[in-house]
Scaffold this motif. Structure first.
Motif, PDB file in Angstrom:
ATOM      1  N   ASP A 143       0.842  -1.193   0.000  1.00 20.04           N
ATOM      2  CA  ASP A 143       0.000   0.000   0.000  1.00 20.04           C
ATOM      3  C   ASP A 143       0.882   1.251   0.000  1.00 20.04           C
ATOM      4  O   ASP A 143       1.578   1.534   0.980  1.00 20.04           O
ATOM      5  N   MET A 144       0.826   2.017  -1.093  1.00 18.41           N
ATOM      6  CA  MET A 144       1.650   3.222  -1.193  1.00 18.41           C
ATOM      7  C   MET A 144       1.206   4.307  -0.205  1.00 18.41           C
ATOM      8  O   MET A 144       1.940   5.269   0.024  1.00 18.41           O
ATOM      9  N   ASP A 145       0.012   4.167   0.370  1.00 17.53           N
ATOM     10  CA  ASP A 145      -0.411   5.111   1.409  1.00 17.53           C
ATOM     11  C   ASP A 145       0.567   5.134   2.582  1.00 17.53           C
ATOM     12  O   ASP A 145       0.606   6.089   3.354  1.00 17.53           O
ATOM     13  N   THR A 146       1.353   4.073   2.716  1.00 16.70           N
ATOM     14  CA  THR A 146       2.342   4.003   3.799  1.00 16.70           C
ATOM     15  C   THR A 146       3.280   5.203   3.758  1.00 16.70           C
ATOM     16  O   THR A 146       3.699   5.712   4.802  1.00 16.70           O
ATOM     17  N   LEU A 147       3.620   5.666   2.556  1.00 13.40           N
ATOM     18  CA  LEU A 147       4.487   6.839   2.428  1.00 13.40           C
ATOM     19  C   LEU A 147       3.771   8.099   2.905  1.00 13.40           C
ATOM     20  O   LEU A 147       4.395   9.003   3.462  1.00 13.40           O
ATOM     21  N   ARG A 184       6.152  17.630   2.523  1.00 13.36           N
ATOM     22  CA  ARG A 184       5.303  16.474   2.785  1.00 13.36           C
ATOM     23  C   ARG A 184       3.822  16.772   2.528  1.00 13.36           C
ATOM     24  O   ARG A 184       3.098  15.942   1.971  1.00 13.36           O
ATOM     25  N   LYS A 185       3.360  17.949   2.919  1.00  5.57           N
ATOM     26  CA  LYS A 185       1.945  18.272   2.738  1.00  5.57           C
ATOM     27  C   LYS A 185       1.566  18.230   1.261  1.00  5.57           C
ATOM     28  O   LYS A 185       0.504  17.716   0.891  1.00  5.57           O
ATOM     29  N   GLN A 186       2.438  18.771   0.408  1.00  2.00           N
ATOM     30  CA  GLN A 186       2.159  18.745  -1.031  1.00  2.00           C
ATOM     31  C   GLN A 186       2.138  17.312  -1.557  1.00  2.00           C
ATOM     32  O   GLN A 186       1.304  16.955  -2.395  1.00  2.00           O
ATOM     33  N   PHE A 187       3.056  16.492  -1.056  1.00  2.00           N
ATOM     34  CA  PHE A 187       3.109  15.097  -1.496  1.00  2.00           C
ATOM     35  C   PHE A 187       1.825  14.358  -1.112  1.00  2.00           C
ATOM     36  O   PHE A 187       1.253  13.623  -1.926  1.00  2.00           O
ATOM     37  N   VAL A 188       1.383  14.543   0.126  1.00  2.00           N
ATOM     38  CA  VAL A 188       0.143  13.909   0.586  1.00  2.00           C
ATOM     39  C   VAL A 188      -1.036  14.399  -0.262  1.00  2.00           C
ATOM     40  O   VAL A 188      -1.893  13.613  -0.682  1.00  2.00           O
ATOM     41  N   ASP A 189      -1.071  15.707  -0.545  1.00  2.00           N
ATOM     42  CA  ASP A 189      -2.141  16.248  -1.381  1.00  2.00           C
ATOM     43  C   ASP A 189      -2.107  15.638  -2.785  1.00  2.00           C
ATOM     44  O   ASP A 189      -3.154  15.356  -3.380  1.00  2.00           O
TER      45      ASP A 189
END
Length: 359
Positions: A143-147, A184-189
């Motif tokens: 699961d790539m959500d792990t990142l 990180r915030k941009q990556f999560v978005d």
């Protein structure tokens, strides 16, 4: 995720393995032998089980339930009019992991001396907490959500090499952020925009477009404002698309903190007699094999030092310099092995050449 894979892959004559009483044992056999293989390669695993899913994940779970229902219908139809291949295909799609399956695997791990943790909600979020605290080397998941949960290192395909022989990917989140030139915030978005377990992706927005939009509008708030106010109406956001709630789940997940007593785990000596009762007496496993595995576990779990992961899988270098360095190391290792074999042969030859009776 591992239990699902075992119940799909560990089969006989197109069906899951069962004991004499008709109870499924595929998940137990898969967990038993995979864990042994991992331990024998110098890795000390910690298993993390999912807890209750967040409410925002209900949509994704509903879709999975619908797919299972459709697979069940297709399976019944295939039994009537389809081929054996169709029956097998749809049978795999109907696999469902129950609470009992989870509990059986947890009991098996306890008897093997392998620690496990039950996460309050998402297992990947708990893995990330432990990895950030240095309690484990990495989180291993497909699961790539792990990142998004900020695990410093993610290992993908850790177990694929068993059958598919695929290389294992080691992804460092810091390198990902540096490569994308993002915080990180941009990556999560970006990940939310592309679709995650909590929200569907926005139609017509693929990876390239998503990356472009995030870079142009700084974050998902800016992207959403742009799309909603765009007179061309090129993209359409669903009415119920709570991206801020999804973002909060990644930044403030419900997890046990690393200093929680339940996160103080250790690898114990396996309970051989307990394993025999659990696997042989209760589930009809072969006693000699179970005792043999128990002895091998006991031998390899004695070490307090975990081996490097390179012992478990081949590192796949990417740059030319890394490839050259990797090749040199392999050549040096091969030369050292050849030298050792040659010295051993010489020593044997000397012993044979000695007259009888000499010391």
């Amino acid at each position: 995720m591992s239990i699902y894979s075992f119940m799909i892959a560990v089969r006989s004559d197109g069906q899951q393995l069962m004991n004499e009483d008709g109870a499924t044992t595929s998940h137990i056999m898969g967990m038993f032998y995979r864990t042994l293989r991992i331990v024998e390669n110098g890795i000390k695993p910690l298993y993390v089980f999912d807890g209750a899913p967040p409410k925002l994940k209900s949509g994704e779970l509903a879709k999975r339930f619908q797919r299972k229902a459709e697979a069940n219908e297709s399976l019944e139809e295939a039994k009537e009019t389809g081929t054996a291949e169709d029956v097998e295909k749809f049978s795999r799609r109907t696999v469902r992991v129950t609470r009992e399956h989870n509990q059986e695997c947890q009991e098996l791990l306890r008897l093997m001396g392998i620690p496990f943790i039950i996460a309050p909600t998402e297992a990947e979020a708990q893995c990330a907490v432990l990895a950030r605290a240095g309690k484990v080397y990495a989180a291993a998941s497909e699961d790539m959500d792990t990142l998004c949960f900020d695990s410093p290192i993610l290992l993908r395909h850790l177990t694929f090499s068993e059958q598919r022989k695929e290389p294992i990917q080691e992804i460092h989140v810091q390198k990902v952020l540096e490569g994308l030139q993002m915080e990180r915030k941009q990556f999560v978005d970006l990940c939310i925009l592309l679709g995650c377990d909590y929200l569907d992706p926005i139609p017509k927005i693929g990876p390239s477009t998503a990356l472009k939009l995030i870079r142009e509008h700084k974050d998902l708030n800016g992207v959403v404002d742009f799309i909603r106010n765009d007179p061309k109406k090129k993209y359409e956001i669903p009415e119920d698309w709570p991206f801020e709630d999804a973002r909060a789940l990644f930044f403030e997940p419900d997890v046990r903190k690393a200093d929680d007593p339940l996160c103080d785990f250790k690898w114990e000596k396996p309970d051989i007699e307990g394993l025999v009762k659990f696997l042989v007496i209760d589930r009809n496993f072969n006693e000699d094999r179970v005792r043999g595995v128990g002895a091998r576990l006991e031998k390899h779990l004695k070490s307090s030092q975990q081996a490097r992961l390179e012992g478990f899988f081949k590192v796949m270098p990417k740059t030319e310099a890394e490839k050259a360095s990797h090749k040199r190391k392999l050549e040096e290792q091969n030369e050292a092995k050849k030298k050792k074999v040659k010295e051993e042969k010489k020593e044997k030859a000397k012993l044979k050449a000695k007259p009888r009776g000499t010391a």
